[in-house]
Design a protein around this motif. Structure first.
Motif, mmCIF file in Angstrom:
data_model
loop_
_atom_site.group_PDB
_atom_site.id
_atom_site.type_symbol
_atom_site.label_atom_id
_atom_site.label_comp_id
_atom_site.label_asym_id
_atom_site.label_seq_id
_atom_site.Cartn_x
_atom_site.Cartn_y
_atom_site.Cartn_z
ATOM 1 N N LEU A 164 0.842 -1.211 0.000
ATOM 2 C CA LEU A 164 0.000 0.000 0.000
ATOM 3 C C LEU A 164 0.877 1.261 0.000
ATOM 4 C CD1 LEU A 164 -2.984 -0.852 2.403
ATOM 5 C CD2 LEU A 164 -2.533 -1.661 0.093
ATOM 6 N N ASP A 165 1.986 1.213 0.724
ATOM 7 C CA ASP A 165 2.885 2.376 0.757
ATOM 8 C C ASP A 165 3.547 2.598 -0.605
ATOM 9 O OD1 ASP A 165 2.262 2.804 3.390
ATOM 10 O OD2 ASP A 165 4.054 1.820 4.186
ATOM 11 N N VAL A 166 3.964 1.492 -1.238
ATOM 12 C CA VAL A 166 4.599 1.620 -2.560
ATOM 13 C C VAL A 166 3.568 2.124 -3.580
ATOM 14 C CG1 VAL A 166 5.732 0.351 -4.430
ATOM 15 C CG2 VAL A 166 6.340 -0.134 -2.050
ATOM 16 N N ALA A 167 2.329 1.631 -3.465
ATOM 17 C CA ALA A 167 1.266 2.085 -4.379
ATOM 18 C C ALA A 167 1.060 3.603 -4.240
ATOM 19 C CB ALA A 167 -0.024 1.329 -4.085
ATOM 20 N N ARG A 168 1.155 4.093 -3.003
ATOM 21 C CA ARG A 168 0.986 5.546 -2.807
ATOM 22 C C ARG A 168 2.104 6.309 -3.523
ATOM 23 N NH1 ARG A 168 -0.185 6.968 3.148
ATOM 24 N NH2 ARG A 168 1.915 6.167 3.316
ATOM 25 N N GLU A 169 3.315 5.759 -3.467
ATOM 26 C CA GLU A 169 4.444 6.387 -4.207
ATOM 27 C C GLU A 169 4.130 6.433 -5.704
ATOM 28 O OE1 GLU A 169 8.451 4.735 -4.251
ATOM 29 O OE2 GLU A 169 8.237 4.352 -2.105
ATOM 30 N N PHE A 170 3.567 5.324 -6.224
ATOM 31 C CA PHE A 170 3.246 5.286 -7.658
ATOM 32 C C PHE A 170 2.106 6.238 -7.994
ATOM 33 C CE2 PHE A 170 5.247 0.876 -7.774
ATOM 34 C CZ PHE A 170 6.326 1.279 -8.553
ATOM 35 N N GLU A 171 1.175 6.414 -7.071
ATOM 36 C CA GLU A 171 0.094 7.373 -7.349
ATOM 37 C C GLU A 171 0.663 8.797 -7.446
ATOM 38 O OE1 GLU A 171 -3.393 7.354 -4.775
ATOM 39 O OE2 GLU A 171 -4.442 8.693 -6.179
ATOM 40 N N GLN A 172 1.690 9.064 -6.613
ATOM 41 C CA GLN A 172 2.287 10.409 -6.632
ATOM 42 C C GLN A 172 3.211 10.610 -7.835
ATOM 43 O OE1 GLN A 172 3.855 10.217 -2.668
ATOM 44 N NE2 GLN A 172 1.895 10.743 -1.752
ATOM 45 N N ASN A 173 3.775 9.512 -8.340
ATOM 46 C CA ASN A 173 4.721 9.585 -9.459
ATOM 47 C C ASN A 173 4.364 8.436 -10.403
ATOM 48 O OD1 ASN A 173 6.871 9.765 -11.161
ATOM 49 N ND2 ASN A 173 8.445 9.401 -9.617
ATOM 50 N N LYS A 174 3.491 8.719 -11.358
ATOM 51 C CA LYS A 174 2.747 7.653 -12.052
ATOM 52 C C LYS A 174 3.547 6.854 -13.065
ATOM 53 C CE LYS A 174 -1.896 9.551 -11.449
ATOM 54 N NZ LYS A 174 -1.643 10.612 -10.501
ATOM 55 N N SER A 175 4.686 7.379 -13.546
ATOM 56 C CA SER A 175 5.502 6.610 -14.492
ATOM 57 C C SER A 175 6.889 6.439 -13.917
ATOM 58 C CB SER A 175 5.590 7.331 -15.835
ATOM 59 O OG SER A 175 4.514 6.942 -16.643
ATOM 60 N N GLN A 176 7.259 5.195 -13.609
ATOM 61 C CA GLN A 176 8.616 4.907 -13.113
ATOM 62 C C GLN A 176 9.085 3.690 -13.903
ATOM 63 O OE1 GLN A 176 9.307 5.038 -8.869
ATOM 64 N NE2 GLN A 176 7.375 6.049 -8.498
ATOM 65 N N ARG A 177 9.952 3.929 -14.868
ATOM 66 C CA ARG A 177 10.284 2.873 -15.837
ATOM 67 C C ARG A 177 11.410 1.986 -15.300
ATOM 68 N NH1 ARG A 177 7.646 3.716 -20.347
ATOM 69 N NH2 ARG A 177 9.159 2.723 -21.728
ATOM 70 N N ILE A 178 11.098 1.286 -14.223
ATOM 71 C CA ILE A 178 12.104 0.463 -13.544
ATOM 72 C C ILE A 178 12.125 -0.967 -14.080
ATOM 73 C CG2 ILE A 178 12.128 1.779 -11.393
ATOM 74 C CD1 ILE A 178 10.131 -0.179 -10.208
#
Ligand code: CP
Length: 301
Positions: free
Chosen positions: A20-34
């Protein structure tokens, strides 16, 4: 065997909170091409709109490539190829498999024959754990917490895999449940036994308008025609509940209505314009949560 997500029990409480915490990071920064060198397979042996498209969006936003099918009729399954052979083959092509299948237990079986992680995107009436994680994410987003939530589950509690997985996941967080269902679609005894063992309280109701006032999360579900073997049984219960805006007059100010979707007649369109409706945002949250699940199972994040 690589770690898979087949049942919500495959993740500890700590892992759930981490996702859930990582999902919140992705909601704040929607494209992370890892995951630019990774390939994700989406194998859908049963129809889907949200789950397949949000997994594919999640993979794309992580920079991965996606292969797969949305209709097994166009694959060699129609020539008699077994699930085992299909999964073993696809394992050789990709880094992770997302699978929806109508048979209960098929996802666990797939994870046992696959050489890559498998995510269960729904196996019959059994489990839908990525839906559960996005439901938890949405509950925390709307209520500011997961502990001590009063959840009223409504509709098809017998065949509804989303309510089964959610009930088990919420057991980590001292919930109080109301089960609103007709006698034909009641919450199965095994899930009530599970709650009894954990001393988690629940009340069973027939009427939808009773109990809304105490509810924090009103979790509506569709009566699923595809799970009934007898069409007459479906006809008896198909329109059993219909939530309308006028039924929400006594709701708590921060009460939110969730629904895994698709809906049919169980939520009237006039509810969409109330401050209680949250199901479309819930579906959006699926992208961020599925980004977190894919990244976690592939050893990132
Ligand atoms: N919530 C859900 O599983 O929706 P789909 O059937 O459209 O994937």
């Amino acid at each position: 065997m690589p770690k898979s997500l087949i049942s919500i029990h495959d993740f500890t409480k700590e892992e759930i909170l981490h996702i859930l915490d990582v999902a919140r990071e992705f909601e704040q920064n929607k494209s992370q091409r890892i995951l630019q060198d990774k390939v994700v397979a989406t194998l859908f042996f049963e129809p889907s709109t949200r789950t397949r498209l949000s997994f594919e969006t999640a993979a794309n936003r992580l920079g991965a490539r996606v292969i797969g099918f949305s209709d097994a009729g166009n694959t060699s399954v129609s020539k008699g190829e077994t699930l085992k052979d299909t999964i073993k083959m696809v394992s050789n092509y990709v880094d992770i498999i997302v699978m929806r299948h109508p048979l209960e237990g098929s996802a666990r079986y797939a994870s046992e024959v696959a050489s890559v992680p498998v995510i269960n995107a729904g196996d019959g009436a059994n489990q839908h754990p990525s839906q559960t994680l996005l439901d938890l994410y949405t509950i925390r987003q709307t209520q500011g917490r997961l502990d001590n939530i009063n959840i009223n589950m409504v509709g098809d509690l017998k065949y509804g895999r989303t309510v089964h997985s959610l009930l088990q996941a919420m057991s980590h967080f001292s919930p109080k449940f109301t089960f609103t269902a007709p006698s034909e679609l009641k919450m199965p005894q095994e899930y009530k036994d599970f709650l009894d063992k954990k001393n988690i309280p629940y009340t069973e109701r027939l009427e939808l308008d009773k109990g809304i006032a105490e509810t924090d999360i009103l979790y509506m579900t569709r009566v699923q025609q595809e799970r009934f073997s007898d069409p007459m049984e479906y006809e008896k219960v198909k329109n059993v509940y219909s939530l309308t805006a006028s039924m929400l007059d006594n709701a708590k100010p921060n009460m939110k209505i969730l629904h895994p979707l698709p809906r049919v007649t169980e939520i009237s369109q006039d509810v969409d314009d109330t401050p209680y409706a949250y199901y479309f945002k819930q579906a959006e949250n699926g992208v961020y949560v599925r980004m977190a699940i894919i990244a976690y199972l592939l050893g990132y994040k």
